[in-house]
Design a protein around this motif. Sequence first.
Motif, PDB file in Angstrom:
ATOM      1  N   ARG A  86      13.353  13.593  10.220  1.00  0.00           N
ATOM      2  CA  ARG A  86      14.042  14.138   9.037  1.00  0.00           C
ATOM      3  C   ARG A  86      15.130  13.178   8.559  1.00  0.00           C
ATOM      4  N   GLN A  87      15.858  12.620   9.501  1.00  0.00           N
ATOM      5  CA  GLN A  87      16.920  11.674   9.140  1.00  0.00           C
ATOM      6  C   GLN A  87      16.333  10.420   8.507  1.00  0.00           C
ATOM      7  N   TRP A  88      15.249   9.901   9.068  1.00  0.00           N
ATOM      8  CA  TRP A  88      14.610   8.709   8.501  1.00  0.00           C
ATOM      9  C   TRP A  88      14.137   8.979   7.075  1.00  0.00           C
ATOM     10  N   LEU A  89      13.563  10.143   6.867  1.00  0.00           N
ATOM     11  CA  LEU A  89      13.072  10.494   5.531  1.00  0.00           C
ATOM     12  C   LEU A  89      14.203  10.574   4.506  1.00  0.00           C
ATOM     13  N   GLN A  90      15.389  10.972   4.935  1.00  0.00           N
ATOM     14  CA  GLN A  90      16.527  11.151   4.034  1.00  0.00           C
ATOM     15  C   GLN A  90      17.327   9.873   3.786  1.00  0.00           C
ATOM     16  N   THR A  91      17.131   8.869   4.625  1.00  0.00           N
ATOM     17  CA  THR A  91      17.928   7.640   4.561  1.00  0.00           C
ATOM     18  C   THR A  91      17.343   6.664   3.549  1.00  0.00           C
ATOM     19  N   PRO A  92      18.186   6.114   2.658  1.00  0.00           N
ATOM     20  CA  PRO A  92      17.686   5.101   1.710  1.00  0.00           C
ATOM     21  C   PRO A  92      17.037   3.936   2.461  1.00  0.00           C
ATOM     22  N   ASN A  93      15.907   3.502   1.969  1.00  0.00           N
ATOM     23  CA  ASN A  93      15.150   2.434   2.613  1.00  0.00           C
ATOM     24  C   ASN A  93      15.032   1.277   1.628  1.00  0.00           C
ATOM     25  N   LEU A  94      15.639   0.147   1.971  1.00  0.00           N
ATOM     26  CA  LEU A  94      15.634  -1.007   1.069  1.00  0.00           C
ATOM     27  C   LEU A  94      14.225  -1.535   0.825  1.00  0.00           C
ATOM     28  N   ASP A  95      13.390  -1.537   1.845  1.00  0.00           N
ATOM     29  CA  ASP A  95      12.023  -2.038   1.683  1.00  0.00           C
ATOM     30  C   ASP A  95      11.223  -1.181   0.704  1.00  0.00           C
ATOM     31  N   LEU A  96      11.417   0.125   0.767  1.00  0.00           N
ATOM     32  CA  LEU A  96      10.689   1.037  -0.120  1.00  0.00           C
ATOM     33  C   LEU A  96      11.378   1.202  -1.474  1.00  0.00           C
ATOM     34  N   GLY A  97      12.658   0.848  -1.536  1.00  0.00           N
ATOM     35  CA  GLY A  97      13.400   0.973  -2.789  1.00  0.00           C
ATOM     36  C   GLY A  97      13.778   2.409  -3.113  1.00  0.00           C
ATOM     37  N   ALA A  98      13.764   3.277  -2.116  1.00  0.00           N
ATOM     38  CA  ALA A  98      14.083   4.693  -2.326  1.00  0.00           C
ATOM     39  C   ALA A  98      14.219   5.369  -0.965  1.00  0.00           C
ATOM     40  N   ARG A  99      14.694   6.593  -0.997  1.00  0.00           N
ATOM     41  CA  ARG A  99      14.627   7.405   0.217  1.00  0.00           C
ATOM     42  C   ARG A  99      13.171   7.830   0.371  1.00  0.00           C
ATOM     43  N   PRO A 100      12.602   7.715   1.554  1.00  0.00           N
ATOM     44  CA  PRO A 100      11.195   8.081   1.730  1.00  0.00           C
ATOM     45  C   PRO A 100      10.879   9.501   1.246  1.00  0.00           C
ATOM     46  N   ILE A 101      11.797  10.447   1.428  1.00  0.00           N
ATOM     47  CA  ILE A 101      11.545  11.830   1.009  1.00  0.00           C
ATOM     48  C   ILE A 101      11.350  11.918  -0.500  1.00  0.00           C
ATOM     49  N   GLU A 102      11.976  11.016  -1.254  1.00  0.00           N
ATOM     50  CA  GLU A 102      11.788  10.973  -2.704  1.00  0.00           C
ATOM     51  C   GLU A 102      10.514  10.211  -3.063  1.00  0.00           C
ATOM     52  N   ALA A 103      10.245   9.155  -2.321  1.00  0.00           N
ATOM     53  CA  ALA A 103       9.071   8.323  -2.611  1.00  0.00           C
ATOM     54  C   ALA A 103       7.768   9.100  -2.449  1.00  0.00           C
ATOM     55  N   ILE A 104       7.737  10.038  -1.488  1.00  0.00           N
ATOM     56  CA  ILE A 104       6.470  10.739  -1.213  1.00  0.00           C
ATOM     57  C   ILE A 104       6.116  11.782  -2.267  1.00  0.00           C
ATOM     58  N   GLU A 105       6.953  11.931  -3.288  1.00  0.00           N
ATOM     59  CA  GLU A 105       6.648  12.895  -4.352  1.00  0.00           C
ATOM     60  C   GLU A 105       5.547  12.419  -5.286  1.00  0.00           C
ATOM     61  N   THR A 106       5.196  11.146  -5.204  1.00  0.00           N
ATOM     62  CA  THR A 106       4.060  10.643  -5.977  1.00  0.00           C
ATOM     63  C   THR A 106       2.997  10.159  -5.004  1.00  0.00           C
ATOM     64  N   MET A 107       1.774  10.171  -5.435  1.00  0.00           N
ATOM     65  CA  MET A 107       0.682   9.721  -4.574  1.00  0.00           C
ATOM     66  C   MET A 107       0.877   8.256  -4.198  1.00  0.00           C
ATOM     67  N   ARG A 108       1.268   7.457  -5.162  1.00  0.00           N
ATOM     68  CA  ARG A 108       1.491   6.031  -4.894  1.00  0.00           C
ATOM     69  C   ARG A 108       2.604   5.853  -3.863  1.00  0.00           C
TER      70      ARG A 108
END
Length: 124
Positions: A86-108
């Motif tokens: 849960r913490q990893w999903l909420q933490t901003p990720n520089l490689d992904l350019g977003a918090r993973p929890i936000e990134a997974i809202e799109t299929m891409r």
Amino acid sequence: MNAFAKPTPDRSVVLSAAVTRVADLWGLSNTKLGAVLGLSGPTISRLKRGATKLDAASKSFEAGQFLVRLFRSLDALLGSDDDAARQWLQTPNLDLGARPIEAIETMRGLIAVCDYVDFYRARV
């Protein structure tokens, strides 16, 4: 057919149960899970109650498969520590350019996060 053979479970029922379990473990709201799967809040409520299931021919089913893949990859990488996931999903990720929890809202984004975690896991 062998009289002792176990019936094959319905893929839609199994995936629907797995997706709702992931949502519970990660604390995903109906709105968040709906965004990930491309379904409405009321449909997610019915899914969690077992009143409906993911259609095996739908994009929602495919997104559900990726969500479970992400869960399993994080689970293996983090030693079954749901709090850490849960913490990893909420933490901003520089490689992904977003918090993973936000990134997974799109299929891409969901696919990108899955690939990212799988790539990282392969290095370990």
